[in-house]
Motif scaffolding. Structure first.
Motif, PDB file in Angstrom:
ATOM      1  N   LEU A  31       2.797   5.105  -6.122  1.00  0.00           N
ATOM      2  CA  LEU A  31       2.861   5.133  -7.703  1.00  0.00           C
ATOM      3  C   LEU A  31       1.846   5.970  -7.897  1.00  0.00           C
ATOM      4  CD1 LEU A  31       3.109   1.744  -8.773  1.00  0.00           C
ATOM      5  CD2 LEU A  31       4.600   3.426  -9.925  1.00  0.00           C
ATOM      6  N   GLN A  32       0.767   6.282  -6.728  1.00  0.00           N
ATOM      7  CA  GLN A  32      -0.398   7.488  -7.092  1.00  0.00           C
ATOM      8  C   GLN A  32       0.410   8.828  -7.510  1.00  0.00           C
ATOM      9  OE1 GLN A  32      -3.713   7.126  -4.711  1.00  0.00           O
ATOM     10  NE2 GLN A  32      -3.718   9.571  -5.170  1.00  0.00           N
ATOM     11  N   LYS A  33       1.093   9.237  -6.164  1.00  0.00           N
ATOM     12  CA  LYS A  33       1.983  10.077  -6.253  1.00  0.00           C
ATOM     13  C   LYS A  33       2.797  10.467  -6.992  1.00  0.00           C
ATOM     14  CE  LYS A  33      -0.966  11.344  -2.333  1.00  0.00           C
ATOM     15  NZ  LYS A  33      -2.031  12.227  -3.237  1.00  0.00           N
ATOM     16  N   LEU A  82       2.022  17.000 -13.211  1.00  0.00           N
ATOM     17  CA  LEU A  82       2.012  18.534 -13.304  1.00  0.00           C
ATOM     18  C   LEU A  82       3.460  18.794 -14.489  1.00  0.00           C
ATOM     19  CD1 LEU A  82       0.992  19.065  -9.130  1.00  0.00           C
ATOM     20  CD2 LEU A  82      -0.156  20.238 -11.166  1.00  0.00           C
ATOM     21  N   GLY A  83       3.890  17.859 -14.479  1.00  0.00           N
ATOM     22  CA  GLY A  83       5.277  18.467 -15.589  1.00  0.00           C
ATOM     23  C   GLY A  83       6.341  17.861 -15.028  1.00  0.00           C
ATOM     24  N   ILE A  84       6.050  17.002 -13.584  1.00  0.00           N
ATOM     25  CA  ILE A  84       7.036  16.796 -13.332  1.00  0.00           C
ATOM     26  C   ILE A  84       7.621  15.497 -13.031  1.00  0.00           C
ATOM     27  CG2 ILE A  84       7.944  17.129 -10.539  1.00  0.00           C
ATOM     28  CD1 ILE A  84       5.970  18.952 -10.335  1.00  0.00           C
ATOM     29  N   THR A  85       8.659  14.690 -13.499  1.00  0.00           N
ATOM     30  CA  THR A  85       9.511  13.697 -13.582  1.00  0.00           C
ATOM     31  C   THR A  85      10.162  13.838 -12.132  1.00  0.00           C
ATOM     32  OG1 THR A  85       8.371  14.000 -15.775  1.00  0.00           O
ATOM     33  CG2 THR A  85      10.153  12.171 -15.074  1.00  0.00           C
ATOM     34  N   ARG A  86      10.347  12.338 -11.452  1.00  0.00           N
ATOM     35  CA  ARG A  86      11.133  11.920 -11.057  1.00  0.00           C
ATOM     36  C   ARG A  86      11.957  11.070 -11.275  1.00  0.00           C
ATOM     37  NH1 ARG A  86      11.646   7.665  -7.720  1.00  0.00           N
ATOM     38  NH2 ARG A  86      12.783   8.104  -5.567  1.00  0.00           N
ATOM     39  N   ILE A  87      13.521  11.490 -10.945  1.00  0.00           N
ATOM     40  CA  ILE A  87      14.372   9.913 -11.335  1.00  0.00           C
ATOM     41  C   ILE A  87      15.391  10.229 -10.978  1.00  0.00           C
ATOM     42  CG2 ILE A  87      14.305  10.849 -13.739  1.00  0.00           C
ATOM     43  CD1 ILE A  87      16.952  12.630 -13.076  1.00  0.00           C
ATOM     44  N   ARG A 106       0.908  -1.212  -0.194  1.00  0.00           N
ATOM     45  CA  ARG A 106      -0.114   0.112   0.236  1.00  0.00           C
ATOM     46  C   ARG A 106       0.633   1.237  -0.216  1.00  0.00           C
ATOM     47  NH1 ARG A 106      -4.251  -3.807   4.052  1.00  0.00           N
ATOM     48  NH2 ARG A 106      -5.361  -4.271   1.763  1.00  0.00           N
ATOM     49  N   ARG A 107       1.953   1.264   0.923  1.00  0.00           N
ATOM     50  CA  ARG A 107       3.242   2.286   0.484  1.00  0.00           C
ATOM     51  C   ARG A 107       3.368   3.002  -0.810  1.00  0.00           C
ATOM     52  NH1 ARG A 107       5.634   0.349   5.367  1.00  0.00           N
ATOM     53  NH2 ARG A 107       7.208  -0.732   4.438  1.00  0.00           N
ATOM     54  N   ALA A 108       4.132   1.621  -1.359  1.00  0.00           N
ATOM     55  CA  ALA A 108       4.217   1.428  -3.007  1.00  0.00           C
ATOM     56  C   ALA A 108       3.352   1.253  -3.881  1.00  0.00           C
ATOM     57  CB  ALA A 108       4.751   0.345  -3.048  1.00  0.00           C
TER      58      ALA A 108
END
Length: 205
Positions: free
Chosen positions: A131-133, A140-145, A125-127
């Protein structure tokens, strides 16, 4: 009344009895579950079933069931393919060495066997929440790498690695659409073709 989960999980373990136990726990909590017993079958499943969001991965996989090497190789392959999944490592191997290796290669969470059903469900559930966030940030155009930085390589090495990871991720998210990728990265189309050549990126990669 609780909302039914539609998340699709993949359990990767060479022990059929443990896979059955995990499948039972997860399906009782309304998850869809697929199974794999090796690195090859796990990667094939992830390629075929693109809705899988969380992988529960045993590190002791054949042909090296008593070592972590094959599980780590599976984790590396998932990260290299920039698959939109979170990997929860579940292993009975040397916990300190396994945890360090798993975190270094991008695992989301680490659970030592035997893990309780509650611990596994909390990790899943944390995972899902992360993923949802991340999807919301993407809208919003923000990519996490995520990159592994070897400090001895200096800032230039870190920058190049981050640049390549970002370009590969944006191309994957846009379905390899050069125009959309250029727009999201704030560069010209020509720059995208430059990056393709620079990093040896091919459409099927």
């Amino acid at each position: 009344m609780t909302t039914q989960s539609t998340s699709h999980l993949l359990v990767v373990d060479d022990d059929p009895a443990l896979r059955m136990m995990l499948r039972g726990v997860l399906e009782l909590n309304d998850f869809q579950v697929s199974e794999a017993e090796s690195r090859d079958s796990a990667l094939a499943m992830l390629t075929q079933q693109t809705d899988i969001s969380v992988v529960i991965l045993d590190l002791g996989l054949p042909p090296y069931a008593h070592e972590i090497v094959e599980g780590i190789a599976t984790l590396q392959a998932i990260q290299a393919a920039i698959l939109p999944v979170k990997v929860i490592v579940l292993t009975g191997q040397d916990q300190e060495a396994a945890a360090l290796a798993a975190i270094r290669e991008g695992a989301f969470d680490f659970l030592a066997k035997p893990a309780s059903a509650d611990a596994i469900l909390r990790a899943v559930r944390r995972a899902e929440l992360f993923l949802q966030k991340e999807r919301e940030l993407g809208e919003l155009g923000i990519t996490r790498i995520a990159i592994n930085a070897q400090i001895s390589d200096g800032l230039k090495g870190v920058r190049v690695d981050a640049e390549e990871r970002l370009v590969r991720q944006i191309l994957k998210e846009t379905g390899f659409n050069v125009n959309q990728s250029a727009k999201r990265l704030g560069v010209k189309r020509e720059n995208i073709y430059y990056f393709l050549k620079k990093f040896g990126i091919e459409r099927d990669a």
